[in-house]
Write a protein that holds these residues in place. Structure first.
Motif, mmCIF file in Angstrom:
data_model
loop_
_atom_site.group_PDB
_atom_site.id
_atom_site.type_symbol
_atom_site.label_atom_id
_atom_site.label_comp_id
_atom_site.label_asym_id
_atom_site.label_seq_id
_atom_site.Cartn_x
_atom_site.Cartn_y
_atom_site.Cartn_z
ATOM 1 N N ALA A 1 -9.903 12.451 -4.742
ATOM 2 C CA ALA A 1 -8.481 12.580 -5.059
ATOM 3 C C ALA A 1 -7.626 11.787 -4.072
ATOM 4 N N LEU A 2 -8.039 11.762 -2.818
ATOM 5 C CA LEU A 2 -7.300 10.997 -1.810
ATOM 6 C C LEU A 2 -7.364 9.501 -2.095
ATOM 7 N N LEU A 3 -8.544 8.997 -2.444
ATOM 8 C CA LEU A 3 -8.678 7.574 -2.762
ATOM 9 C C LEU A 3 -7.918 7.220 -4.033
ATOM 10 N N PHE B 1 -11.552 -1.014 -0.344
ATOM 11 C CA PHE B 1 -10.663 -1.561 -1.365
ATOM 12 C C PHE B 1 -11.225 -2.842 -1.967
ATOM 13 N N ASP B 2 -11.986 -3.595 -1.168
ATOM 14 C CA ASP B 2 -12.576 -4.838 -1.674
ATOM 15 C C ASP B 2 -13.607 -4.577 -2.774
ATOM 16 N N VAL B 3 -14.250 -3.431 -2.738
ATOM 17 C CA VAL B 3 -15.322 -3.144 -3.700
ATOM 18 C C VAL B 3 -14.974 -1.955 -4.585
ATOM 19 N N ARG B 4 -13.716 -1.584 -4.654
ATOM 20 C CA ARG B 4 -13.300 -0.397 -5.409
ATOM 21 C C ARG B 4 -13.595 -0.581 -6.902
ATOM 22 N N PRO B 5 -13.678 0.509 -7.651
ATOM 23 C CA PRO B 5 -13.905 0.399 -9.098
ATOM 24 C C PRO B 5 -12.671 -0.161 -9.809
ATOM 25 N N ASP B 6 -12.817 -0.385 -11.087
ATOM 26 C CA ASP B 6 -11.710 -0.873 -11.895
ATOM 27 C C ASP B 6 -10.619 0.186 -11.999
ATOM 28 N N ILE C 1 -18.167 14.061 -10.345
ATOM 29 C CA ILE C 1 -18.336 12.609 -10.449
ATOM 30 C C ILE C 1 -19.313 12.128 -9.382
ATOM 31 N N ASN C 2 -20.218 11.271 -9.772
ATOM 32 C CA ASN C 2 -21.204 10.709 -8.854
ATOM 33 C C ASN C 2 -20.501 9.803 -7.832
ATOM 34 N N PRO C 3 -20.711 10.026 -6.521
ATOM 35 C CA PRO C 3 -20.038 9.190 -5.517
ATOM 36 C C PRO C 3 -20.351 7.708 -5.650
ATOM 37 N N ASP C 4 -21.491 7.353 -6.202
ATOM 38 C CA ASP C 4 -21.813 5.935 -6.360
ATOM 39 C C ASP C 4 -20.859 5.241 -7.328
ATOM 40 N N GLU C 5 -20.235 6.012 -8.220
ATOM 41 C CA GLU C 5 -19.331 5.401 -9.182
ATOM 42 C C GLU C 5 -18.049 4.895 -8.533
ATOM 43 N N TYR C 6 -17.617 5.518 -7.454
ATOM 44 C CA TYR C 6 -16.418 5.017 -6.776
ATOM 45 C C TYR C 6 -16.762 4.336 -5.447
ATOM 46 N N ARG C 7 -17.956 3.769 -5.386
ATOM 47 C CA ARG C 7 -18.413 2.895 -4.313
ATOM 48 C C ARG C 7 -18.455 3.607 -2.964
ATOM 49 N N ALA C 8 -18.915 4.851 -2.969
ATOM 50 C CA ALA C 8 -19.110 5.549 -1.700
ATOM 51 C C ALA C 8 -20.307 4.930 -0.974
ATOM 52 N N PRO C 9 -20.317 4.969 0.357
ATOM 53 C CA PRO C 9 -19.350 5.678 1.206
ATOM 54 C C PRO C 9 -18.214 4.789 1.685
ATOM 55 N N VAL C 10 -17.202 5.434 2.238
ATOM 56 C CA VAL C 10 -16.173 4.730 2.994
ATOM 57 C C VAL C 10 -16.759 4.475 4.380
ATOM 58 N N ARG D 1 -2.904 -7.503 -1.465
ATOM 59 C CA ARG D 1 -3.475 -6.243 -1.906
ATOM 60 C C ARG D 1 -2.760 -5.065 -1.250
ATOM 61 N N VAL D 2 -2.474 -5.190 0.047
ATOM 62 C CA VAL D 2 -1.781 -4.109 0.743
ATOM 63 C C VAL D 2 -0.386 -3.910 0.175
ATOM 64 N N ASP D 3 0.293 -5.039 -0.111
ATOM 65 C CA ASP D 3 1.627 -4.922 -0.690
ATOM 66 C C ASP D 3 1.573 -4.240 -2.056
ATOM 67 N N SER D 4 0.577 -4.602 -2.848
ATOM 68 C CA SER D 4 0.494 -4.024 -4.190
ATOM 69 C C SER D 4 0.145 -2.552 -4.153
ATOM 70 N N THR D 5 -0.667 -2.144 -3.175
ATOM 71 C CA THR D 5 -1.032 -0.731 -3.109
ATOM 72 C C THR D 5 0.090 0.128 -2.564
ATOM 73 N N GLU D 6 0.880 -0.425 -1.635
ATOM 74 C CA GLU D 6 1.923 0.391 -1.029
ATOM 75 C C GLU D 6 3.192 0.432 -1.861
ATOM 76 N N SER D 7 3.453 -0.610 -2.650
ATOM 77 C CA SER D 7 4.676 -0.614 -3.466
ATOM 78 C C SER D 7 4.344 -1.119 -4.865
ATOM 79 N N GLY D 8 4.242 -0.230 -5.815
ATOM 80 C CA GLY D 8 3.986 -0.614 -7.198
ATOM 81 C C GLY D 8 5.278 -0.999 -7.896
ATOM 82 N N THR D 9 5.170 -1.485 -9.102
ATOM 83 C CA THR D 9 6.348 -1.847 -9.872
ATOM 84 C C THR D 9 7.134 -0.599 -10.228
#
Length: 738
Positions: free
Chosen positions: A480-482, A514-519, A363-372, A321-329
């Protein structure tokens, strides 16, 4: 350990903590009693042994009142925290109606404290401040009926309102406007510092402002106070510590339960293996037997291994997951960049930026699985911490923390903090160069804070610049940061500082989110990049320069050098003005006129205050003009010509005895003098004079040139005596020392 009571009211206890001149801080009253079955006086549970030091902060004797917010671990649940609010008061003993024997000082210091199950610090503070004032106004601390009634009424009030507006109380009393106005652009640095999960120590006294800063910054993270504050004071230490509750028995029971579950799983797996083997043997086919012997033995063993070691597969997935997030295709990244090229170079108009940020804030924070979850699993948040808890910070199980303290010893223990925050000076002291690079605000970040400051300085009620509005803007910022963190295009990270984004992706809180992030479809519908991205302008460069000068080490050195230089130059200019004023007054003041300057027997007339020295010394050899006696008059004068204002020359004028009128004419016209000889020259001129050579050998022009080149301090006293002795034997003359 005693079991937790079945009913869990919002307010657990109300206390009175006092300072005893011999025993120090101690609990004088508690309702309900902190120790079940006791009287509730002078007793604390072992897990809250140092609770009185939290309610009465260090240095509180310097203030008449203060408020403290603090957190404690639960005595009954290893993963739960208790939230405390303490109102401190100091009154003179003259206000007491009943003075007990333990009151031996001129003032009385006590705190009224409440322990609650919900982190509603500001809401409790408003109620508790009134209760504390009424309790102290009684003048009799033995009357505690007021506190018991307050405990009951406060619980009834919270239980009644808990179903109506449960989220309104969490942010009461956390003044974000004061924080933003005091810290300005550094407010965003503190916000991003929380996300990095580092060791932060805040220092300030009185402590209320420090506690409000810590909790106010935490409240900017959506849903953190409401859902992510349960473990802010919980940690399973590597060794028993006296300030912390001991959950050894419960941990042992949990370990035994896990071991029993693993044994049962192994037994079930072995039984399944035997069943499969017997059924395969009855079939009589070798191929079937071989397949039956390998598949059953392989699959159940792998399942049992997964059940006994559930972290193996997630760890592998986590690395992927870390590899995929840091370097995309590369293809996907290129298409994304091409599709958003216009958005990255758009003009930074205020209307456009506000609309982009408003879309994220809606946007409702619950939609992007807040809180961090920043404060969990050994990451602590303690708005105030006293000295007895210092050993807790060095425990290896404590991963990160943000604490507030008023004891200077925490500042001296520099190894305890990655960042030291000075509350009064609004300064962040970061020693790690890498962390300093991570906290540098990008141009887009500076625009974001400039936009917030603009509205906070001119607020509108329940609109731009209000408390709710500030919290909404940071809600849009973190979304925006996430979105940039999970985007395949790494270029989006540059808008939030790539050093910060790289460190943020390695934090525990990001991995858990990241484990519970939205689609991915959820983030694709959001605006890409930083909401304040755009082309550079002159205002951006000014803002960046000002931020660099304020926060960087080199900028602080330059500011200090400029301040020191300005002070030195200012002092020099003041001295020069004083000297010039004194000099100007000296040359504009007329010298004293001597009426009998050429008469015999006239003495010396000197004015040292105005730097005009005039001395006439006549040597009278006889009476009557017919005798023509030899006279020598010595005069000290300053040059009056503009070209000679800074020259104090010394010269000798020798001439025949003249009348008063001719002498004045000779003084006004130096060109008519018979001769001028300079006394600061080498001894050869003086020797010539002493040998009887006429002093008129020098022309007036030469004499004037010589007098201009002469400076004061030429040994005029010695030269004057030699010349005077030689001129007496020769022609009558006057000696002018100019």
């Amino acid at each position: 350990m005693a079991s937790e009571p079945e009913n869990k009211p919002p307010i657990l206890h109300i206390l009175v903590v006092g300072f005893h001149h011999k025993l120090g801080c101690q609990v004088e009253f508690s309702h309900p009693p902190l120790v079940a079955g006791s009287s509730g006086r002078n007793e604390c549970p072992s897990g809250w042994k140092y609770l009185p030091t939290l309610a009465l902060p260090d240095g509180s004797h310097n203030f008449m009142e203060d408020t403290v917010f603090f957190n404690l671990p639960s005595l009954f649940e290893p993963a739960a925290s208790i939230y405390g609010v303490s109102c401190y008061r100091q009154i003179p003993v003259e206000k007491l109606k009943i003075r007990t024997a333990d009151v031996t000082r001129s003032t009385v210091q006590k705190s009224v404290c409440i322990l609650a199950r919900l982190p509603i610090y500001g809401y409790i503070e408003v109620k508790l401040a009134l209760i504390a004032d009424a309790f102290f106004d009684q003048g009799d601390f033995s009357c505690t009926e007021l506190l018991v009634k307050a405990y009951q009424q406060l619980n009834a009030c919270l239980l009644d309102e808990e179903t109506h507006r449960p989220l309104r109380h969490f942010h009461v009393g956390l003044s974000l406007r004061e924080i933003v106005l005091h810290w300005r652009h550094k407010s965003l640095m503190l916000f991003k510092l929380l996300l990095l999960q580092r060791r932060v120590v805040c220092f300030g006294s009185p402590v209320r402002g420090m506690c409000v800063l810590i909790l106010g910054m935490a409240s900017l993270i959506p849903r953190l106070l409401e859902k992510g504050f349960q473990e802010v004071a919980c940690v399973r230490t590597s060794r028993p510590l006296s300030p912390m509750p001991d959950f050894t028995d419960s941990l042992q029971r949990e370990a035994e339960a896990v071991a029993e579950a693993e044994i049962e799983a192994d037994v079930v797996a072995e039984a399944e293996d035997l069943t499969v083997v017997s059924s395969a043997a009855s079939a009589g086919s070798q191929c079937c037997n071989s397949s039956g012997n390998t598949s059953p033995h392989t699959t159940p063993n792998s399942q049992s291994h997964d059940s006994s070691c559930p972290t193996t597969t997630p760890t592998h997935n986590e690395l992927q997951r870390v590899d995929s997030t840091e370097s995309g295709t590369s293809a996907g990244g290129a298409s994304k960049r091409n599709g958003r090229s216009s958005s990255l170079t758009r003009e930074a108009s205020v209307d456009t930026l506000a609309s982009n940020l408003a879309a994220l804030c809606a946007i409702n924070p619950d939609e992007y699985r807040a809180p961090v979850s920043i404060f969990a699993s050994g990451n602590l948040c303690l708005p105030y911490l006293s000295l007895p808890y210092m050993d807790l910070l060095s425990d290896p199980m404590v991963l990160s923390y943000i604490i507030g303290t008023s004891n200077v010893l925490f500042q001296q223990k520099r190894q305890l903090a990655d960042v030291l925050v000075d509350i009064e000076a609004a300064n962040l002291d970061v020693h790690d160069p890498e962390l300093r690079r991570q906290l540098v605000l990008s141009t887009e970040d500076l625009r974001f804070m400039d936009y917030i400051l603009k509205h906070v300085q001119t607020p509108k009620e329940d609109a731009e610049g209000s408390e709710y509005w500030i919290r909404e803007q940071f809600q849009g910022y973190i979304l925006a940061l996430l979105r940039a963190a999970v985007a395949p295009d790494i270029k989006d990270n540059d808008h939030f500082n790539p050093h910060f984004m790289s460190a943020f992706k390695r934090t525990q809180c990001y991995q858990e989110w990241f484990d519970v992030r939205p689609d991915p479809e959820f983030f694709e519908a959001l605006p890409a990049g930083h909401p304040f991205s755009g082309t550079l302008s002159v205002a951006d460069m000014k803002l960046k320069l000002a931020q660099t000068m304020q926060n960087s080490e080199s900028g602080r050195k330059i500011n200090q050098a400029v301040n020191n230089t300005s002070r030195a130059v200012g002092g020099a200019i003041s001295q020069a003005k004083g000297a010039l004023s004194s000099w100007w007054s000296s040359i504009t003041t007329a010298p004293a006129n001597s009426t009998g300057g050429m008469a015999s027997g006239s003495g010396a007339d000197s004015d040292s205050n105005q730097n005009h020295s005039h001395m006439e010394d006549s040597i009278d050899g006889g009476a009557g003009p017919s005798q023509q006696p030899q006279e020598i008059s010595v005069t000290f004068q300053n040059h009056k010509d503009e070209a000679e204002l800074d020259v104090a020359g010394v010269s000798i004028h020798m001439a025949s005895q003249l009348s008063e009128d001719s002498l004045e004419e000779a003084q006004e016209s130096p060109q008519k003098s018979q001769g001028i000889v300079e006394i600061g020259r080498e001894a050869e001129l003086l020797d010539k004079v002493s040998q009887g050579e006429p002093a008129t050998t020098a022309t007036p022009a030469q004499a004037q040139t010589q007098s201009q080149s002469l400076r004061s301090g030429c040994g005029s006293d010695l030269a004057l005596s030699n010349v005077a002795s030689s001129t007496v034997d020769h022609n009558n003359g006057d000696v002018f020392i100019v």
